[in-house]
Design a protein around this motif. Structure first.
Motif, PDB file in Angstrom:
ATOM      1  N   ALA A  69      40.675  36.789  34.372  1.00 51.45           N
ATOM      2  CA  ALA A  69      40.598  35.667  34.549  1.00 51.45           C
ATOM      3  C   ALA A  69      40.333  36.061  35.772  1.00 51.45           C
ATOM      4  O   ALA A  69      39.882  35.134  36.534  1.00 51.45           O
ATOM      5  CB  ALA A  69      42.277  35.126  33.969  1.00 51.45           C
ATOM      6  N   LEU A  70      41.616  36.808  36.449  1.00 50.60           N
ATOM      7  CA  LEU A  70      40.715  36.725  38.086  1.00 50.60           C
ATOM      8  C   LEU A  70      40.086  36.905  38.614  1.00 50.60           C
ATOM      9  O   LEU A  70      39.113  36.743  39.331  1.00 50.60           O
ATOM     10  CB  LEU A  70      42.480  38.021  38.233  1.00 50.60           C
ATOM     11  CG  LEU A  70      43.777  37.786  38.584  1.00 50.60           C
ATOM     12  CD1 LEU A  70      44.600  39.220  38.699  1.00 50.60           C
ATOM     13  CD2 LEU A  70      44.201  37.063  39.568  1.00 50.60           C
ATOM     14  N   VAL A  71      38.705  37.752  37.489  1.00 51.49           N
ATOM     15  CA  VAL A  71      37.684  38.830  38.354  1.00 51.49           C
ATOM     16  C   VAL A  71      36.841  37.458  37.519  1.00 51.49           C
ATOM     17  O   VAL A  71      35.947  36.722  38.755  1.00 51.49           O
ATOM     18  CB  VAL A  71      37.831  40.194  37.235  1.00 51.49           C
ATOM     19  CG1 VAL A  71      36.080  40.021  37.222  1.00 51.49           C
ATOM     20  CG2 VAL A  71      37.661  40.670  37.365  1.00 51.49           C
ATOM     21  N   VAL A  72      36.934  37.003  36.827  1.00 50.87           N
ATOM     22  CA  VAL A  72      35.575  35.828  36.569  1.00 50.87           C
ATOM     23  C   VAL A  72      36.635  34.386  38.226  1.00 50.87           C
ATOM     24  O   VAL A  72      35.334  33.756  38.822  1.00 50.87           O
ATOM     25  CB  VAL A  72      36.411  35.461  35.921  1.00 50.87           C
ATOM     26  CG1 VAL A  72      35.885  33.730  35.137  1.00 50.87           C
ATOM     27  CG2 VAL A  72      35.864  36.118  34.426  1.00 50.87           C
ATOM     28  N   VAL A  73      37.878  34.235  38.274  1.00 48.50           N
ATOM     29  CA  VAL A  73      37.444  33.382  39.203  1.00 48.50           C
ATOM     30  C   VAL A  73      37.209  33.612  40.384  1.00 48.50           C
ATOM     31  O   VAL A  73      36.681  33.136  41.874  1.00 48.50           O
ATOM     32  CB  VAL A  73      39.404  32.826  38.926  1.00 48.50           C
ATOM     33  CG1 VAL A  73      39.227  32.061  40.369  1.00 48.50           C
ATOM     34  CG2 VAL A  73      40.246  32.378  38.036  1.00 48.50           C
ATOM     35  N   TRP A  74      37.676  34.906  40.701  1.00 49.47           N
ATOM     36  CA  TRP A  74      36.995  35.470  42.360  1.00 49.47           C
ATOM     37  C   TRP A  74      36.012  35.938  42.289  1.00 49.47           C
ATOM     38  O   TRP A  74      35.508  35.005  43.724  1.00 49.47           O
ATOM     39  CB  TRP A  74      37.725  36.443  43.036  1.00 49.47           C
ATOM     40  CG  TRP A  74      39.359  35.509  43.404  1.00 49.47           C
ATOM     41  CD1 TRP A  74      40.588  35.581  42.312  1.00 49.47           C
ATOM     42  CD2 TRP A  74      39.900  35.047  44.409  1.00 49.47           C
ATOM     43  NE1 TRP A  74      41.442  35.241  42.761  1.00 49.47           N
ATOM     44  CE2 TRP A  74      41.619  34.703  43.874  1.00 49.47           C
ATOM     45  CE3 TRP A  74      39.270  33.677  45.261  1.00 49.47           C
ATOM     46  CZ2 TRP A  74      42.234  33.171  44.744  1.00 49.47           C
ATOM     47  CZ3 TRP A  74      40.057  33.573  45.739  1.00 49.47           C
ATOM     48  CH2 TRP A  74      40.784  33.358  45.474  1.00 49.47           C
ATOM     49  N   VAL A  75      35.181  36.248  41.606  1.00 47.31           N
ATOM     50  CA  VAL A  75      33.987  36.573  41.393  1.00 47.31           C
ATOM     51  C   VAL A  75      32.931  35.041  41.814  1.00 47.31           C
ATOM     52  O   VAL A  75      31.900  35.196  42.283  1.00 47.31           O
ATOM     53  CB  VAL A  75      33.600  38.090  40.734  1.00 47.31           C
ATOM     54  CG1 VAL A  75      31.553  37.871  40.584  1.00 47.31           C
ATOM     55  CG2 VAL A  75      33.985  39.019  40.854  1.00 47.31           C
ATOM     56  N   SER A  76      33.397  34.335  41.389  1.00 45.11           N
ATOM     57  CA  SER A  76      32.566  33.139  40.772  1.00 45.11           C
ATOM     58  C   SER A  76      33.192  32.319  42.096  1.00 45.11           C
ATOM     59  O   SER A  76      32.102  31.815  42.777  1.00 45.11           O
ATOM     60  CB  SER A  76      33.193  32.380  39.452  1.00 45.11           C
ATOM     61  OG  SER A  76      34.129  31.548  39.460  1.00 45.11           O
ATOM     62  N   THR A  77      33.851  32.079  42.676  1.00 51.22           N
ATOM     63  CA  THR A  77      34.465  31.559  44.071  1.00 51.22           C
ATOM     64  C   THR A  77      33.712  32.381  44.650  1.00 51.22           C
ATOM     65  O   THR A  77      33.268  31.526  46.122  1.00 51.22           O
ATOM     66  CB  THR A  77      35.866  31.743  44.273  1.00 51.22           C
ATOM     67  OG1 THR A  77      36.824  31.142  43.790  1.00 51.22           O
ATOM     68  CG2 THR A  77      35.981  31.049  45.625  1.00 51.22           C
ATOM     69  N   VAL A  78      34.021  33.582  45.230  1.00 52.36           N
ATOM     70  CA  VAL A  78      33.048  34.219  46.249  1.00 52.36           C
ATOM     71  C   VAL A  78      31.563  34.148  46.406  1.00 52.36           C
ATOM     72  O   VAL A  78      30.737  33.638  47.332  1.00 52.36           O
ATOM     73  CB  VAL A  78      33.177  35.335  45.943  1.00 52.36           C
ATOM     74  CG1 VAL A  78      32.244  36.461  46.941  1.00 52.36           C
ATOM     75  CG2 VAL A  78      34.592  36.066  46.509  1.00 52.36           C
ATOM     76  N   CYS A  79      31.095  34.030  44.993  1.00 52.00           N
ATOM     77  CA  CYS A  79      29.278  33.765  44.629  1.00 52.00           C
ATOM     78  C   CYS A  79      28.890  32.686  45.682  1.00 52.00           C
ATOM     79  O   CYS A  79      28.431  31.989  45.917  1.00 52.00           O
ATOM     80  CB  CYS A  79      28.688  33.882  43.429  1.00 52.00           C
ATOM     81  SG  CYS A  79      28.647  35.722  42.732  1.00 52.00           S
TER      82      CYS A  79
END
Length: 105
Positions: A69-79
């Protein structure tokens, strides 16, 4: 018109209005405010993911679900933030200007 001619041809009031404004680059207020908004979006999305989408299943542990969940949230937010920033910066210094034709209606 070069700079010397600019000072001769135009009065001080016009000179100040037509001179180029110094670039602030990445410290542009709009970029900073947008980055803060995307950070807040990421924090809210992180909170929602941690409270509602973390669960243990036969194939994944609760800790692995949390990491995912952390990876999905922060990678998508940064992109999404990068895409927004690219579009915003492109509008700050446009490469093309509209060409208006003199056609009558």
């Amino acid at each position: 018109i070069d700079t010397a001619q600019h000072f001769v041809l135009f009065p001080p009031s016009v000179r100040s209005a037509t001179m180029a404004v110094e670039s602030v680059g990445f410290m542009n207020h709009g970029l900073i405010n947008g980055a803060i908004c995307w950070l807040i979006f990421g924090l809210i999305a992180n909170t929602i993911a941690m409270n509602f989408f973390i669960k243990e299943t036969p194939r994944i542990t609760k800790e692995e679900s949390k990491s995912l969940a952390l990876v999905v949230v922060w990678v998508s937010t940064v992109c999404m933030w990068l895409f927004w920033a690219f579009v915003y910066m492109h509008q700050m210094v446009p490469l093309m200007y509209p060409v208006h034709s003199a056609t009558g209606a």
